[in-house]
Scaffold this motif. Structure first.
Motif, PDB file in Angstrom:
ATOM      1  N   ARG A 187      -0.717   0.181  -1.778  1.00  0.00           N
ATOM      2  CA  ARG A 187      -1.673  -0.445  -0.968  1.00  0.00           C
ATOM      3  C   ARG A 187      -1.876  -1.989  -1.337  1.00  0.00           C
ATOM      4  NH1 ARG A 187      -6.458   0.789  -0.895  1.00  0.00           N
ATOM      5  NH2 ARG A 187      -6.582   2.094  -2.813  1.00  0.00           N
ATOM      6  N   ILE A 188      -1.447  -2.379  -2.617  1.00  0.00           N
ATOM      7  CA  ILE A 188      -1.408  -3.758  -2.512  1.00  0.00           C
ATOM      8  C   ILE A 188      -0.471  -4.628  -1.986  1.00  0.00           C
ATOM      9  CG2 ILE A 188      -2.133  -3.374  -5.165  1.00  0.00           C
ATOM     10  CD1 ILE A 188       0.823  -3.709  -6.000  1.00  0.00           C
ATOM     11  N   PRO A 189      -1.028  -6.034  -1.568  1.00  0.00           N
ATOM     12  CA  PRO A 189      -0.194  -6.663  -0.877  1.00  0.00           C
ATOM     13  C   PRO A 189       1.215  -6.910  -1.052  1.00  0.00           C
ATOM     14  CG  PRO A 189      -2.401  -7.825  -1.162  1.00  0.00           C
ATOM     15  CD  PRO A 189      -2.410  -6.668  -2.235  1.00  0.00           C
ATOM     16  N   HIS A 190       1.287  -7.043  -2.469  1.00  0.00           N
ATOM     17  CA  HIS A 190       2.970  -7.233  -2.926  1.00  0.00           C
ATOM     18  C   HIS A 190       3.318  -5.781  -3.853  1.00  0.00           C
ATOM     19  CE1 HIS A 190       2.631 -11.180  -1.214  1.00  0.00           C
ATOM     20  NE2 HIS A 190       1.636 -11.391  -1.789  1.00  0.00           N
ATOM     21  N   PRO A 191       3.544  -4.746  -2.989  1.00  0.00           N
ATOM     22  CA  PRO A 191       4.050  -3.714  -4.172  1.00  0.00           C
ATOM     23  C   PRO A 191       5.552  -4.111  -4.681  1.00  0.00           C
ATOM     24  CG  PRO A 191       4.355  -3.324  -1.760  1.00  0.00           C
ATOM     25  CD  PRO A 191       3.601  -4.486  -1.423  1.00  0.00           C
ATOM     26  N   GLN A 192       6.261  -4.965  -4.139  1.00  0.00           N
ATOM     27  CA  GLN A 192       7.499  -5.151  -4.873  1.00  0.00           C
ATOM     28  C   GLN A 192       7.386  -5.788  -6.146  1.00  0.00           C
ATOM     29  OE1 GLN A 192       6.361  -6.229  -2.085  1.00  0.00           O
ATOM     30  NE2 GLN A 192       6.761  -8.658  -2.074  1.00  0.00           N
ATOM     31  N   LEU A 193       6.547  -6.615  -6.245  1.00  0.00           N
ATOM     32  CA  LEU A 193       6.446  -7.341  -7.660  1.00  0.00           C
ATOM     33  C   LEU A 193       6.017  -6.192  -8.930  1.00  0.00           C
ATOM     34  CD1 LEU A 193       3.832 -10.262  -6.770  1.00  0.00           C
ATOM     35  CD2 LEU A 193       6.057 -10.161  -6.965  1.00  0.00           C
ATOM     36  N   VAL A 194       5.592  -4.766  -8.333  1.00  0.00           N
ATOM     37  CA  VAL A 194       5.273  -3.903  -9.572  1.00  0.00           C
ATOM     38  C   VAL A 194       6.728  -3.533  -9.925  1.00  0.00           C
ATOM     39  CG1 VAL A 194       4.527  -1.711  -9.749  1.00  0.00           C
ATOM     40  CG2 VAL A 194       3.327  -3.248  -8.395  1.00  0.00           C
ATOM     41  N   GLN A 195       7.538  -3.386  -8.729  1.00  0.00           N
ATOM     42  CA  GLN A 195       8.971  -2.995  -9.201  1.00  0.00           C
ATOM     43  C   GLN A 195       9.464  -3.772 -10.084  1.00  0.00           C
ATOM     44  OE1 GLN A 195      10.171   0.282  -8.778  1.00  0.00           O
ATOM     45  NE2 GLN A 195      12.039  -0.489  -9.828  1.00  0.00           N
ATOM     46  N   LEU A 196       9.309  -5.089  -9.829  1.00  0.00           N
ATOM     47  CA  LEU A 196      10.028  -6.168 -10.493  1.00  0.00           C
ATOM     48  C   LEU A 196       9.555  -6.372 -11.885  1.00  0.00           C
ATOM     49  CD1 LEU A 196      11.859  -8.748  -9.911  1.00  0.00           C
ATOM     50  CD2 LEU A 196       9.877 -10.113  -9.602  1.00  0.00           C
ATOM     51  N   GLU A 197       8.063  -5.734 -12.220  1.00  0.00           N
ATOM     52  CA  GLU A 197       7.793  -5.822 -13.321  1.00  0.00           C
ATOM     53  C   GLU A 197       8.431  -4.844 -14.252  1.00  0.00           C
ATOM     54  OE1 GLU A 197       6.208  -8.094 -15.262  1.00  0.00           O
ATOM     55  OE2 GLU A 197       6.057  -9.245 -13.734  1.00  0.00           O
ATOM     56  N   ARG A 198       8.732  -3.737 -13.643  1.00  0.00           N
ATOM     57  CA  ARG A 198       9.508  -2.522 -14.172  1.00  0.00           C
ATOM     58  C   ARG A 198      10.612  -2.879 -14.661  1.00  0.00           C
ATOM     59  NH1 ARG A 198       7.204   2.039  -9.815  1.00  0.00           N
ATOM     60  NH2 ARG A 198       5.077   2.094 -10.594  1.00  0.00           N
ATOM     61  N   TRP A 199      11.669  -3.658 -13.806  1.00  0.00           N
ATOM     62  CA  TRP A 199      12.808  -3.989 -13.912  1.00  0.00           C
ATOM     63  C   TRP A 199      12.723  -4.898 -15.374  1.00  0.00           C
ATOM     64  CZ3 TRP A 199      14.015  -5.220  -8.450  1.00  0.00           C
ATOM     65  CH2 TRP A 199      14.330  -3.902  -7.700  1.00  0.00           C
TER      66      TRP A 199
END
Length: 407
Positions: free
Chosen positions: A302-314
């Motif tokens: 639900r956050i505006p930029h969910p792709q940034l979470v995946q970027l931090e995981r990588w």
């Protein structure tokens, strides 16, 4: 009981009562008033001596003039690269974060003078003609003035320097977008046709602010084409007085203007909820979202930029920067293609199910609605009137609010 007012103090009745009474002049009370610049002692002395009143400056006015001629003289012209707030200076007019500002400027001048003398001596030894020496001196003078101007630029403001009103520590001046950064946002969205989400993540600006900048820049470009006059001097003066977020064009890291991934509060999470669960169970964010509402997405989505979470995981998995950027670009392309396909299907569905009737002033749109779409409980989102809202039932009498079973 004796009367409160004495008889002799009561008004005596008039012997003659006329139909029309002549208005009498009422004496106005004397109000002592004097101007700000007049001292009562000076007025009294001049009155006793028979002289005309002399206008003398009060202590406050003398202190104000002394401050304008002393420390306040620095505020006549704003320093480049600084907000010039009162909290950044002491009582003597010295900048707190740069006490050696005059010494730094003097050292820069001395260094440039020594460099110029050495270059002139070297040119004389080499036997350079007068015309060539004059042209070289002009180029060096321009570079010298630029280096001295850079030496006068104060360091970046601290947190204690961003309070415009020293007595109000609750108000801090926030940074605004610089003009260069606004132009870059407009170029990325309008010229390069990038989506707002990608531009927001790349430059650290909220999507709503990016959309507002695009709208205002579009109006500004339209006014320039129409020949309307813009308040450019006012814009430059305001930007000079406020801290700004610059645009990094030298390849360095971008400066985030604000937090862009703040989670908005969903209305379904505002109600009180009792959800029993086992202690041995791993209760995740998805489980919490399903407990509030079956259709509620977890916080990661639900956050505006969910792709940034995946970027931090990588990044935590030690994936190389090039690989992270390539994966991020692939995700962006897939999401963009999915959004375009969804928009196309929405247009086809509207063209198939809606009928538009042309009116004289408005166009009326009609759509077929079935009464069976409200569902078994009448709360389906496909039903008529769903957008007007349905009241919650937890305040009804007899409703069981505590769960009776554990799944």
């Amino acid at each position: 009981m004796p009367p409160r007012l004495q008889p002799q103090r009561l008004p005596q009745p008039s012997a003659c009562q006329c139909l029309r009474s002549r208005p009498q002049a009422v004496a106005e009370p004397h109000v002592f008033s004097r101007s700000f610049h007049k001292s009562p002692a000076a007025l009294e002395r001049n009155k006793e001596a028979g002289k005309a009143p002399v206008r003398r400056k009060t202590l406050l006015r003398r202190d104000m003039d002394a401050w304008l001629a002393g420390p306040g003289f620095r505020f006549r012209r704003s320093s480049p690269g600084s907000t010039n707030y009162l909290s950044a200076y002491d009582k003597e007019g010295n900048m707190r974060r740069w006490p050696e500002r005059e010494e730094a400027t003097q050292r820069a001048r001395e260094t440039e003078d020594a460099r110029e003398a050495e270059v002139v001596k070297q040119e004389e030894a080499e036997g350079v003609d007068e015309a060539e020496r004059a042209s070289r001196a002009a180029v060096r003078a321009e570079a010298r003035a630029k280096r001295i101007a850079e030496a006068r630029i104060p360091p970046k403001e601290r947190l204690s320097d961003l309070y415009p009103f020293p007595l109000n520590q609750a108000f801090k001046s926030e940074a605004v977008l610089s003009e260069e950064l606004r132009e870059e946002l407009y170029r990325q969205v309008v010229v390069r046709k990038m989506d707002l989400q990608g531009v927001s993540a790349a430059y650290g600006v909220d999507m709503r602010r990016v959309a507002a900048v695009i709208r205002l820049k579009t109006i500004e470009k339209q006014w320039i084409e129409e020949g309307k006059q813009l308040a450019a001097p006012y814009n430059e003066a305001v930007l000079a007085m406020l801290p700004t977020t610059p645009l990094r064009q030298d390849g360095s890291n971008m400066v985030a203007h604000e937090s862009i991934n703040d989670l908005p509060v969903h209305p379904a999470t505002r109600q009180q909820l009792f959800y029993p669960t086992s202690e041995s169970r791993n209760f995740t964010r998805e489980d919490a979202a399903k407990a509030f509402s079956p259709s509620l997405l977890p916080a990661d989505k639900r956050i505006p930029h969910p792709q940034l979470v995946q970027l931090e995981r990588w990044n935590a998995e030690d994936v190389s920067r090039t690989e992270r950027l390539n994966r991020f670009a692939e995700i962006e392309e897939k999401e963009h293609a999915a959004a375009v396909e969804k928009e196309r299907k929405q247009k086809e569905w509207k063209a198939r199910t809606q009928r538009t009737v042309q009116g004289r002033r408005w166009d009326f749109k009609f759509q077929d609605i079935s009464a069976e779409n409200v569902g078994k409980d009448g709360r389906s989102s496909k039903g008529v009137g769903h957008r007007y809202g349905m009241p919650h039932t937890e305040r009804k009498r007899g409703e069981v609010k505590i769960p009776t079973s554990v799944e």
